[in-house]
Write an enzyme that holds these catalytic residues in place. Structure first.
Site, PDB file in Angstrom:
ATOM      1  N   GLU A  65       0.819  -1.216   0.000  1.00 38.99           N
ATOM      2  CA  GLU A  65       0.000   0.000   0.000  1.00 38.99           C
ATOM      3  C   GLU A  65       0.854   1.269   0.000  1.00 38.99           C
ATOM      4  O   GLU A  65       0.515   2.255  -0.658  1.00 38.99           O
ATOM      5  CB  GLU A  65      -0.941   0.007   1.211  1.00 38.99           C
ATOM      6  CG  GLU A  65      -2.089  -0.999   1.109  1.00 38.99           C
ATOM      7  CD  GLU A  65      -1.692  -2.411   1.506  1.00 38.99           C
ATOM      8  OE1 GLU A  65      -0.557  -2.605   1.992  1.00 38.99           O
ATOM      9  OE2 GLU A  65      -2.519  -3.331   1.335  1.00 38.99           O
ATOM     10  N   HIS A 132     -12.558  -5.774   8.580  1.00 39.86           N
ATOM     11  CA  HIS A 132     -11.939  -4.488   8.234  1.00 39.86           C
ATOM     12  C   HIS A 132     -12.775  -3.271   8.649  1.00 39.86           C
ATOM     13  O   HIS A 132     -13.165  -2.468   7.825  1.00 39.86           O
ATOM     14  CB  HIS A 132     -11.689  -4.422   6.734  1.00 39.86           C
ATOM     15  CG  HIS A 132     -10.720  -5.440   6.252  1.00 39.86           C
ATOM     16  ND1 HIS A 132      -9.390  -5.419   6.597  1.00 39.86           N
ATOM     17  CD2 HIS A 132     -10.887  -6.506   5.451  1.00 39.86           C
ATOM     18  CE1 HIS A 132      -8.779  -6.435   6.017  1.00 39.86           C
ATOM     19  NE2 HIS A 132      -9.656  -7.123   5.320  1.00 39.86           N
TER      20      HIS A 132
END
Lengths: 334, 323
Positions: A65, A132
């Site tokens: 990321e 998440h």
């Protein structure tokens, strides 16, 4: 006005339609991220894109990321517009340097010479998938330079993603998981764009202002229906863009109702609600009839098990209760 | 084109003169900055890495330099010396108007990436991202990404090497291995066959060169640039050099062996080039002294211009009118 069935889309479908429309017009727009090709993205967030645009524009990366976001920044400096798929908001802290210290800082630190037109898409909030769930959007309001967008309905999802991709500034675009695949709503065809930095009045009312965004808008409208039956009419402001904040729309509403409640799924401390209460208190204290109130998650990490987790998300009953307190009414146990 | 080196690897005399000028200028700029501030991060003794590598770029190529010594990079790409020195004396006419630390400003107008983060690592990925844009626009251009041995310990570094190979980006990785990240010795901080050896494990060519030999650096980087330009993908050059000062000039660097520092001082890259040029009768001792003196004067003059520029005011915190 008739709304044809074919124009009824989920938030996910609407955002994808917006992306496809911009990508067809602008060859420099590419999507970068993990599992965005044959897998079609987390929760099918990139469904159909590989098929339509091919692997040269839907660029798959390994899990990285931080570097994929910095890569997007460099590509943007080189004239491309990159949509970065960060899957879920839990993963945003990994890319914080690339967003806050690189993308967000570039224009100011180069005295306007550099701009970084990237869009980071991430899914956040609680939802049926129960994974998440951490909501970090407020991290990106604190440091200057980032535009932060959270749509609350399909039409805005399409309109805001188009504006986000066309923006010359870096945009964090949070797609709420609870709203993602239901319910469908009418989405205008063609070049429907919603300007960044503009809040919307999702429901008009005179008695109290509820400022919220994302899933909170839906909860607040449900609460508005309940409260209306008790003769209390709340105005629901959907921020849509959290940074830059549409202070004008918020102030206009609060000045007229004299009561403010902020609602969000993210934590209270240092959150969007805190920022709004601070600004309203500084600018419109004389118009307030009651101290502002806030609803947000308690200061613990979002837990996994349902009985715990359900405590983290703002409820209709909570909004009802907080509004009644704003109105000075005695709150009775349900 | 990397026409600097002939087929035998020997640079033309014009190239040597250009490199000499750039290295001497870089030295003088850095020495000026050290006089200006004890907190300057000097690149004294690392000029061959900077000049040998960044002189290999052509119009349209991208530079994402390591922060130490980066002021010379925009100059090599066409920025005037006046503008270089304006970076270290922030004024209303300075690049970035004092927003970024003088050594970090880059030059986006010359495709030199600024170091906006104060975080080591992202710059490498930014350079590679720009390389991706060059590739997509079907330009046979490349990005040269510089970093220190300290940066080689970061996750961003390793992620980006992997990405560059997987995406076959036209990038060249240049490690300025000056053997120290602040006080930490590279040999005690980096595992295995760092740094060039790691590159080969990622599936790209990696080689180590004498970082105090400008011809060696230029030849190695030139080859890597040619490879990237042809579409054959990234490669890495590790230029072994030595940080002769402390991390910043006022850092006495007690943490290291002063004997080793003296050894590296005796391998000064500029003196070494001058000896070679004198041996080849390209420059006389008098000419060498003259060139050094001229460079110092030029830097002083440019600095004087920079010091005379209109001072920053509180208004300069904000964008200019109309922006």
């Amino acid at each position: 006005m008739s709304e044809p069935e074919s124009r009824m889309l989920t938030m996910r479908q609407a955002i994808l339609e917006g992306i496809r429309e911009v990508m067809r017009m602008d060859q420099d727009v590419v999507v970068l991220g993990q599992d965005i090709g044959a897998f079609e993205g987390p929760l099918k967030s990139t469904e159909g894109l590989l098929e339509e645009f091919g692997a040269t524009r839907i660029v798959e990366t390994p899990i990285c990321e931080a570097s994929m976001t910095s890569l997007a920044v460099g590509a943007a400096l080189g004239g491309m517009k990159v949509i970065v798929e960060i899957m879920f908001t839990d993963l945003l802290p990994v890319a914080t340097t690339a967003l806050v210290q690189v993308a967000g800082a570039m224009r100011y630190m180069t005295d306007g010479l550099g701009s970084v037109p990237i869009v980071v898409r991430a899914r956040g909030g609680d939802g049926p998938y129960r994974a998440h769930p951490q909501n970090y959007e407020a991290l990106f309001l604190h440091a200057p330079g980032m535009t932060v967008v959270v749509p609350s309905n399909p039409a805005d999802g399409k309109g805001l993603i188009k504006s986000a991709i066309r923006s010359s500034e870096p945009v964090l675009f949070v797609e709420n998981i609870f709203l993602y695949n239901a319910p469908k709503a009418f989405v205008p065809e063609g070049d429907h764009a919603v300007a960044l930095g503009q809040a919307a009045v999702a429901r008009a009312g005179d008695d109290a202002t509820v400022v919220t965004y994302g899933r909170g808008v839906r909860t607040a409208i449900s609460a508005a229906n309940v409260l209306a039956r008790r003769g209390i009419h709340i105005e629901v402001i959907d921020l849509r863009t959290l940074s830059p904040l549409d202070e004008e729309t918020v102030m206009r509403s609060v000045r007229s109702t004299g009561r403010l409640l902020t609602v969000h799924e993210a934590w209270l401390a240092g959150g969007v609600g805190a920022e709004i209460v601070a600004r309203v208190s500084a600018a419109a204290m004389e118009d307030l009839k009651a101290p502002p109130r806030r609803i947000g998650a308690p200061p613990v990490n979002v837990p996994w098990a349902e009985p715990l987790r359900d405590q983290m998300v703002p409820s209709v009953a909570q909004i009802e209760s907080e509004v009644m307190q704003l109105m000075g009414a005695k709150v009775t146990a349900p | 084109m990397t026409s600097q080196a002939t087929k035998s690897g020997v640079a033309t005399s014009d190239r040597l003169l250009e490199w000499h000028r750039a290295m001497v200028l870089s030295r003088e700029i850095e020495e000026y900055c050290c006089r200006l501030s004890g907190h300057w991060y000097p690149s004294l003794g690392e000029e061959a890495v900077l000049v040998g590598a960044y002189s290999q770029l052509d119009e349209g190529d991208v530079a994402a330099p390591h922060y130490r010594g980066a002021l010379i990079v925009p100059w090599l790409r066409g920025r005037s010396l006046d503008k270089v020195m304006a970076c270290v004396h922030p004024s209303q006419t300075s690049p970035t108007r004092g927003r970024l630390y003088g050594g970090f400003v880059g030059a986006l107008e010359h495709q030199v990436v600024p170091y906006v983060t104060m975080v080591l690592g992202p710059t490498i990925a930014i350079g590679c991202g720009w390389a991706m844009a060059l590739q997509r626009h079907a330009l046979d251009r490349v990005a040269l990404c510089g970093f220190g041995d300290g940066t080689a310990g970061t996750g961003d570094f390793h992620e980006t090497l992997n990405l560059a190979v997987v995406l076959n980006l036209p990038a060249v990785f240049l490690c300025h291995n000056n053997q120290f990240s602040i006080s930490t010795a590279a040999e005690s901080a980096l595992a295995g066959d760092a740094v060039a050896g790691w590159a080969t494990r990622y599936g790209m060519p990696g080689s180590t060169v004498d970082g105090n030999d400008v011809e060696a650096v230029a030849a190695a980087v030139g080859e890597a640039v040619t490879r990237a330009r042809s579409g054959a993908g990234p490669s890495m050059i590790e230029a072994l050099t030595y940080r002769r000062s402390g991390h910043f000039i006022a850092d006495p660097a007690h943490y290291r062996d002063s004997q080793l520092t003296r050894e590296w001082e005796s391998r000064d890259p500029i003196t070494r080039l001058e000896r070679r040029m004198a041996d080849a009768e390209l420059l006389s001792e008098a000419q060498i002294q003259e060139r050094r003196r001229d460079a110092r004067d030029e830097v002083e003059q440019a600095a004087a211009v920079a010091r005379a520029a209109p001072a920053l005011t509180a208004r300069d915190l904000w964008p200019r009118e109309g922006e």
